[in-house]
Design a protein around this motif. Sequence first.
Motif, PDB file in Angstrom:
ATOM      1  N   PRO A 106       0.830  -1.208   0.000  1.00 41.14           N
ATOM      2  CA  PRO A 106       0.000   0.000   0.000  1.00 41.14           C
ATOM      3  C   PRO A 106       0.866   1.262   0.000  1.00 41.14           C
ATOM      4  O   PRO A 106       1.804   1.380   0.785  1.00 41.14           O
ATOM      5  CB  PRO A 106      -0.794  -0.104   1.307  1.00 41.14           C
ATOM      6  N   GLY A 107       0.568   2.168  -0.903  1.00 40.11           N
ATOM      7  CA  GLY A 107       1.326   3.407  -1.034  1.00 40.11           C
ATOM      8  C   GLY A 107       2.404   3.334  -2.102  1.00 40.11           C
ATOM      9  O   GLY A 107       2.997   4.347  -2.450  1.00 40.11           O
ATOM     10  N   CYS A 108       2.673   2.151  -2.639  1.00 37.89           N
ATOM     11  CA  CYS A 108       3.709   1.988  -3.668  1.00 37.89           C
ATOM     12  C   CYS A 108       3.121   1.921  -5.085  1.00 37.89           C
ATOM     13  O   CYS A 108       3.851   1.701  -6.045  1.00 37.89           O
ATOM     14  CB  CYS A 108       4.523   0.714  -3.413  1.00 37.89           C
ATOM     15  N   GLU A 109       1.826   2.111  -5.200  1.00 38.04           N
ATOM     16  CA  GLU A 109       1.166   1.960  -6.504  1.00 38.04           C
ATOM     17  C   GLU A 109       1.756   2.879  -7.568  1.00 38.04           C
ATOM     18  O   GLU A 109       1.861   2.506  -8.732  1.00 38.04           O
ATOM     19  CB  GLU A 109      -0.346   2.219  -6.384  1.00 38.04           C
ATOM     20  N   SER A 110       2.144   4.090  -7.190  1.00 32.40           N
ATOM     21  CA  SER A 110       2.656   5.041  -8.185  1.00 32.40           C
ATOM     22  C   SER A 110       4.183   5.164  -8.145  1.00 32.40           C
ATOM     23  O   SER A 110       4.739   6.017  -8.830  1.00 32.40           O
ATOM     24  CB  SER A 110       2.015   6.415  -7.961  1.00 32.40           C
ATOM     25  N   ALA A 111       4.856   4.306  -7.394  1.00 35.08           N
ATOM     26  CA  ALA A 111       6.321   4.370  -7.292  1.00 35.08           C
ATOM     27  C   ALA A 111       6.964   3.935  -8.602  1.00 35.08           C
ATOM     28  O   ALA A 111       6.453   3.050  -9.297  1.00 35.08           O
ATOM     29  CB  ALA A 111       6.809   3.486  -6.156  1.00 35.08           C
ATOM     30  N   GLU A 122      11.732  -1.811  -5.005  1.00 34.42           N
ATOM     31  CA  GLU A 122      12.476  -1.048  -3.995  1.00 34.42           C
ATOM     32  C   GLU A 122      11.529  -0.495  -2.936  1.00 34.42           C
ATOM     33  O   GLU A 122      11.818  -0.537  -1.741  1.00 34.42           O
ATOM     34  CB  GLU A 122      13.255   0.089  -4.653  1.00 34.42           C
ATOM     35  N   CYS A 123      10.382  -0.004  -3.357  1.00 39.83           N
ATOM     36  CA  CYS A 123       9.379   0.530  -2.432  1.00 39.83           C
ATOM     37  C   CYS A 123       8.871  -0.587  -1.513  1.00 39.83           C
ATOM     38  O   CYS A 123       8.725  -0.397  -0.312  1.00 39.83           O
ATOM     39  CB  CYS A 123       8.234   1.162  -3.227  1.00 39.83           C
TER      40      CYS A 123
END
Length: 127
Positions: free
Chosen positions: A30-35, A40-41
């Motif tokens: 969660p929160g890495c969708e746009s990384a 790495e995220c």
Amino acid sequence: MLTGFCGFAQDDVEVKGNTVTMRETAPIWPGCESADDKKECWNKNFMDHVKQNYKYPKNEKGEYIRGKATVSMEITEKGNVVVTKVEGDNPKVNAAAKKMIMSIPKMTPGKLAGKPRAIKYTIPLTF
């Protein structure tokens, strides 16, 4: 003469001659969708999760127990984490590692050929 053929369109599937290639994508934290670098995220968030959520067990003398545990887990088609096995020398360290892994947040599930799929991981941990 009866001739039949099947046409299909799937994401992440490539057919060349007699070879079918299906692309597998890893679960997304969660929160890495746009990384830009989702792997790495994921790794960074996993390490942060371990640091914040692992509670060192204590022995009979009240001393913190350190040790190693190897956790086998699966991130299901729905994005939930399921621990399948924990191996290590100390049962208290194993239990603490399992509890910490089970508190991982729900993720975007991994995919195979564009369809949700359970992905298995084995992670060695040293505490």
